[in-house]
Design an enzyme around this catalytic site. Structure first.
Site: not given
Ligand code: NDP
Length: 510
Positions: A213, A265, A269-270, A418
């Protein structure tokens, strides 16, 4: 926001009339420091109005009929309408991948798999201009970076792993390396084609099949890669590409037919993905965020270090997980180094990603631009000193000036979070111990840089840094043979080199 510095290039360069003859330019003929536009032609790319999903070797419509638009971040204009994959499409793709894994692809010898990978690599090279232009249009990155970094590195990843495909018994001596099966791979928008190559090349070399994806803001190079798979005559189902939102990604992660999940990513989300595979026997690699320290000692070659600092944080608009976003400078040289850095910033060209002179292109999306702006504002509010060179930004598009913060405290958000933008935070240190403490004082641990003349100091510092990759007297160097990955909240698992191959095999005793 604090006032911008007004020191422009014209104020530091002499005018034509005042150019000294000693420059060898003859009679006041100084070369003006203006660049004529040098746009790369975009007609090498033929954009379709609509793109489908790529399942079982064919372009197909999404089962729900849904679509989304990919936008050119430098103009804010739509590029194409993309099919929005659903959980049902993920299921179709995983089934196709399973069939290929236990059939046409899985039965091939390593030598035969290698031929396909070499072919893909050659096709990427043959179509490199097309890929570079498409990547710049869709992501906003400067053409000189997509042309000289992203596309050649993507091709060399396929080339490198092609070399391993028939040598697995040498890669893992005394063991039998079996493929894991079907890999679900989710990639971000900062290096769309390169991340695809990092994921797909080792997976195929080891005999797996994949469902990938791309990020929703940058699906186009992955869809062009689907064409390459057809051109290379890859057995249908070996590679499947499903654009779609985060929930499509989660449908891949949780699908029962998937054996391996690879994600690059955000750390946020990880974490969700980690939870998604918990309690299953799926293999997992996570390549997440970073907040790298770039450490400059007082014996470093300053001009070289300046180039490394600029490359470390302004390359790809700073949208790089391993960006050197915290500059740690030894106190005794902080003044001259920052002066030099400010002068260098004034020469950075921000603008049209397709202009070959552009150093900093467009930020990938409005969302990302807002995130950068918010974090920069927090730096000003928390008392750091902002410097931005005066440069004209295009009227449309998502652009942000190269930014430098001095007077930064470790507690500031700009020193901890970040930013994923062209924003550098400068801190100082007195001793190597203090440099190590500050460098490691982050929840991340992906990369770091060290600038010094002393080899022994490099080795000592490297051994004490909690970072997956440490560059010495350089920054942002990548090679397919070299593993990359992080510690702590930067994730786990390695991509690249033999380590990257290891992540796609199950080792059995002979
Ligand atoms: P995300 O982590 O959200 O996106 C990365 C990929 O994951 C995209 O393909 C995304 O799809 C997909 N995704 C999103 N949600 C889910 C989910 N629940 N399950 C499975 N897959 C999902 O990064 P963002 O694009 O939102 O960027 C946010 C921040 O993340 C950036 O500001 C930056 O700090 C950091 N980042 C770090 C990267 C790195 O390489 N370390 C790369 C990109 C971002 P979709 O695009 O459809 O949302």
């Amino acid at each position: 926001m604090a006032a911008m510095a007004t020191r422009t290039l014209s104020s530091v360069m002499p005018t034509d009339a005042s150019a000294p003859n000693s420059w060898g330019m003859g009679d006041g003929q100084a070369i003006p420091w203006d660049y004529a536009p040098a746009p790369e032609a975009r007609d090498i790319v033929t954009l379709k109005e609509r793109y489908g999903l790529f399942i079982n070797g064919r372009e197909v419509a999404a089962s729900g009929g849904g679509t989304f638009i990919s936008v050119d971040p430098s103009t804010e204009l739509p590029l194409a309408e993309i099919a929005r994959g659903t959980a049902a499409d993920v299921d179709r793709a995983v089934r196709a991948a399973r069939r290929a894994q236990s059939g046409s692809w899985g039965r091939l010898s390593g030598k035969e798999r290698a031929k396909y990978l070499f072919r893909i690599s050659r096709l990427l090279q043959e179509r490199s201009r097309e890929f570079a232009v498409l990547e710049s249009i869709d992501s906003g990155k400067p053409i000189k970076e997509s042309r000289d970094v992203d596309v050649p590195l993507a091709a060399s990843h396929f080339w490198y792993y092609a070399g391993w495909a028939d040598k697995l018994e040498y890669a893992f001596p005394g063991r039998v390396a079996r493929p894991l099966g079907v890999a679900a791979q989710i990639i971000p928008w900062n290096f769309p084609l390169l991340m695809l190559a990092w994921k797909i090349a080792p997976a195929l070399a080891a005999g797996n099949t994949v469902v990938l994806k791309p990020a929703s803001t940058t699906p186009l190079s992955a869809l062009l890669f689907a064409e390459v798979c057809v051109q290379a005559d890859l057995p249908p189902g070996t590679v499947n590409i499903i654009p779609g939102p985060g929930e499509t990604g989660m449908a891949m992660v949780t699908h029962k037919g998937v054996d391996k999940v690879a994600f690059t990513g955000s750390t946020e989300i990880g974490r969700k993905i980690y939870r998604g595979v918990a309690g299953t026997d799926k293999a997992l690699t996570l390549e997440l965020g970073g907040k790298a320290a770039n450490i400059v000692f007082d014996d470093a070659p300053l001009d070289q270090a300046i180039e490394g600092i600029v490359n470390g944080i302004y390359f790809n608009q700073g949208e790089v997980c391993c960006a050197g976003s915290r500059l740690l400078v030894q106190e005794s040289i902080a003044g001259p180094l920052i002066d030099k850095l400010k002068d260098r910033l004034a020469t950075i060209r921000v603008g049209d990603p397709l202009d070959k002179n552009t150093d900093v292109g467009a930020i990938n999306s409005r969302n990302q631009l807002e995130k950068i702006t918010e974090l920069v504002q927090s730096g000003v509010d928390e008392g750091a000193e902002l410097y931005q060179p005066a440069c004209d930004l295009p009227e449309r598009g998502y652009f942000f000036r190269p930014t430098l913060f001095t007077n930064v405290a470790q507690s500031h958000r700009i020193a901890r979070e970040e930013i994923f933008g062209p924003v550098l935070s400068v801190l100082t240190f007195r001793t190597p111990e203090e440099a190590v403490d500050k460098a490691n004082n982050t929840e991340y641990g992906l990369s770091a840089g060290i600038w010094t003349d002393k080899g022994s100091r490099i080795l000592e510092m490297v051994s004490r840094m909690k970072a997956g990759v440490v560059w010495a007297n350089t920054f942002n160097r990548f090679d397919p043979a070299s593993p990359f990955g992080g510690y702590k909240e930067s994730g786990f698992g390695r991509e690249g080199g033999m380590h990257g191959l290891h992540a796609y095999v199950r080792l059995e005793d002979r």
